[in-house]
Design a protein around this motif. Structure first.
Motif, PDB file in Angstrom:
ATOM      1  N   PRO A  11       1.070  -0.539   0.045  1.00 38.51           N
ATOM      2  CA  PRO A  11       0.046   0.369   0.281  1.00 38.51           C
ATOM      3  C   PRO A  11       0.812   0.942   0.259  1.00 38.51           C
ATOM      4  CG  PRO A  11      -0.407  -1.103   2.223  1.00 38.51           C
ATOM      5  CD  PRO A  11       1.002  -2.076   1.225  1.00 38.51           C
ATOM      6  N   HIS A  12       0.230   2.153  -0.852  1.00 33.12           N
ATOM      7  CA  HIS A  12       1.444   3.586  -0.746  1.00 33.12           C
ATOM      8  C   HIS A  12       0.931   4.135   0.497  1.00 33.12           C
ATOM      9  CE1 HIS A  12       1.506   3.695  -5.108  1.00 33.12           C
ATOM     10  NE2 HIS A  12       0.452   3.622  -5.109  1.00 33.12           N
ATOM     11  N   ALA A  13       2.320   5.161   1.598  1.00 38.43           N
ATOM     12  CA  ALA A  13       2.720   5.831   2.396  1.00 38.43           C
ATOM     13  C   ALA A  13       1.000   6.768   2.405  1.00 38.43           C
ATOM     14  CB  ALA A  13       3.852   6.548   2.462  1.00 38.43           C
ATOM     15  N   PRO A  14       0.078   7.040   3.246  1.00 42.60           N
ATOM     16  CA  PRO A  14      -0.643   8.185   3.327  1.00 42.60           C
ATOM     17  C   PRO A  14      -0.147   9.110   3.526  1.00 42.60           C
ATOM     18  CG  PRO A  14      -0.343   6.981   5.322  1.00 42.60           C
ATOM     19  CD  PRO A  14       0.160   6.069   4.255  1.00 42.60           C
ATOM     20  N   LEU A  15      -0.824   9.737   2.457  1.00 41.03           N
ATOM     21  CA  LEU A  15      -0.707  11.736   2.155  1.00 41.03           C
ATOM     22  C   LEU A  15      -1.541  12.950   2.858  1.00 41.03           C
ATOM     23  CD1 LEU A  15       0.404  11.126  -1.486  1.00 41.03           C
ATOM     24  CD2 LEU A  15       2.127  10.993   0.603  1.00 41.03           C
ATOM     25  N   ALA A  16      -0.834  14.000   3.622  1.00 34.20           N
ATOM     26  CA  ALA A  16      -1.616  14.786   3.861  1.00 34.20           C
ATOM     27  C   ALA A  16      -0.799  15.640   4.075  1.00 34.20           C
ATOM     28  CB  ALA A  16      -1.794  14.324   5.604  1.00 34.20           C
ATOM     29  N   GLY A  17      -1.454  16.755   3.805  1.00 36.06           N
ATOM     30  CA  GLY A  17      -0.688  17.849   3.721  1.00 36.06           C
ATOM     31  C   GLY A  17      -1.428  19.467   4.298  1.00 36.06           C
ATOM     32  N   PRO A  47       3.345  21.111   2.200  1.00 37.89           N
ATOM     33  CA  PRO A  47       2.411  22.044   1.458  1.00 37.89           C
ATOM     34  C   PRO A  47       1.597  22.380   0.314  1.00 37.89           C
ATOM     35  CG  PRO A  47       5.462  22.584   2.107  1.00 37.89           C
ATOM     36  CD  PRO A  47       4.806  21.122   2.328  1.00 37.89           C
ATOM     37  N   LEU A  48       0.819  22.707   0.318  1.00 33.99           N
ATOM     38  CA  LEU A  48       0.173  22.994  -1.331  1.00 33.99           C
ATOM     39  C   LEU A  48      -0.506  23.985  -1.227  1.00 33.99           C
ATOM     40  CD1 LEU A  48      -1.770  19.332  -0.358  1.00 33.99           C
ATOM     41  CD2 LEU A  48      -0.246  20.198  -1.965  1.00 33.99           C
ATOM     42  N   PRO A  49       0.252  24.614  -1.976  1.00 39.08           N
ATOM     43  CA  PRO A  49      -0.143  26.573  -2.775  1.00 39.08           C
ATOM     44  C   PRO A  49      -0.993  26.161  -3.557  1.00 39.08           C
ATOM     45  CG  PRO A  49       2.018  25.587  -3.634  1.00 39.08           C
ATOM     46  CD  PRO A  49       1.403  24.838  -2.911  1.00 39.08           C
TER      47      PRO A  49
END
Length: 284
Positions: A11-17, A47-49
Motif C-alpha cells: 500500500p502507498h504511504a498515506p499522504l496529507a498536507g 505544503p500545497l499552495p
C-alpha cells in the motif's frame, strides 16, 4: 508466476498536507513531519499552495492521488464547507473548516478543531482554569474568534463579552451564538475587561509586522487568565503587559499544536503527544 507476483501490492504511504495561499509560512509541515518521525509512521505531509479558483478541482483530485486528508488555512477555510460532502456541527456553527478527511470512497468530511486546540492549550498550560469563574472577554470577531467563542460557551462560560473594530461583526456573532454574548464598542474594549476571568486576543494585532493591540488593561484583574492566539512573537506585548499585572498568561503556539492532533490521528492512526519537544521543533 513468481512468488512476489502473487502477493498483495504494497500500500502507498498515506499522504496529507496543508492547503492555502500563501502557504510557505505554515509551520504545519514541521509539526506533522516531527510526529511522523517520532512514531515511525510511513507517511508524508506537504505544503500545497492552492489558488481559490483551483480549490474545487484540487479537492477532487487529492483523494485519487493518495491523500487521506488535509489541513485548510487562509483563504480557504470558509469555501471548503460548500465543497464537502459532510460537515460536522461545530464546523457548521463556526462557519469554517480547518481539517478535511478524505474517505475511502472519495467523499470529503469537514471539521473544525480550532476550538478544541484553544481549550486544550488552556488546559495544558493553566490546569486550574475554571471557565465558569467569571465572564470571558474576546477581542476580535473573525474566523478564529468564532471558534474561540464556540469553545468557551461549550466549556461552560456563562457570560461572554466581545468587541471588534467593526461592531457589526460582533453583532453577527451574538445573533448566531445567543444571549450569553454581550457586545462592546471597540472604544470601550478596556471596560469589558473589568472582572473578566478569561481574556482572549483573537485578532492578528500584535503579530510581528502587524499593528499593536491597543486595548488598555487598567481594568484587568490579576486573577485573570490571559491568552493570545498570536504566536509570533510568543510573548506578545499584550501578554507581556498582562503578565506584568500578575495575570496567568498562555501563548498561542499550543493552540496550533493541539488543533493539529485530531487530524493527524485520523489520517495516520496515532494520537500524537503535544509536549515540550513538539514546541521546540516547531519553533526552530
Amino acid at each position: 508466476m513468481t512468488e512476489n507476483s502473487s502477493q498483495s501490492p504494497i500500500p502507498h504511504a498515506p499522504l496529507a498536507g496543508v492547503i492555502g495561499m500563501p502557504i510557505a509560512h505554515s509551520r504545519s509541515p514541521q509539526l506533522h513531519g516531527h510526529w511522523l518521525r517520532r512514531y515511525g509512521i510511513n507517511g508524508h505531509y506537504v505544503p500545497l499552495p492552492v489558488m481559490p479558483e483551483h480549490l474545487a478541482e484540487v479537492l477532487r483530485i487529492l483523494p485519487r492521488a493518495g491523500f487521506v486528508g488535509v489541513n485548510v488555512t487562509i483563504p480557504h477555510k470558509e469555501a471548503v464547507l460548500a465543497l464537502a460532502d459532510a460537515v460536522t456541527d461545530r464546523a457548521a456553527l463556526i462557519g469554517a473548516a480547518n481539517t478535511l478527511i478524505f474517505r475511502p470512497d472519495g467523499k470529503i468530511h469537514a471539521d473544525n478543531t480550532d476550538g478544541y486546540g484553544f481549550i486544550a492549550n488552556l488546559r495544558q498550560h493553566a490546569p486550574n482554569w475554571q471557565p465558569d469563574a467569571g465572564p470571558a472577554a474576546v477581542i476580535g470577531a473573525g474566523g478564529a474568534a468564532r471558534a474561540v467563542v464556540a469553545a468557551l460557551l461549550d466549556s461552560g462560560v456563562k457570560e461572554l463579552r466581545i468587541t471588534n473594530r467593526t461592531r457589526l461583526r460582533s453583532e453577527q456573532i451574538k445573533s448566531e451564538f445567543g444571549a450569553r454574548l454581550v457586545v462592546y464598542d471597540w472604544a470601550q474594549a478596556g471596560n469589558m475587561l473589568e472582572d473578566a476571568a478569561t481574556v482572549v486576543n483573537a485578532t492578528s494585532l500584535g503579530m510581528t509586522g502587524k499593528q499593536p493591540l491597543r486595548v488598555p488593561l487598567d481594568a484587568l484583574s490579576s486573577d485573570a487568565l490571559v491568552t493570545d492566539l498570536v504566536y509570533t512573537p510568543l510573548m506578545t506585548p499584550f501578554l507581556t503587559e498582562a503578565a506584568s499585572r500578575g495575570c496567568h498568561v498562555v501563548d498561542g503556539l499550543g493552540m496550533l499544536l493541539h488543533q493539529a492532533a485530531p487530524g493527524f490521528e485520523r489520517w495516520f492512526g496515532r494520537r500524537p503527544e503535544v509536549d515540550a519537544e513538539t514546541r521546540r521543533v516547531v519553533l526552530e
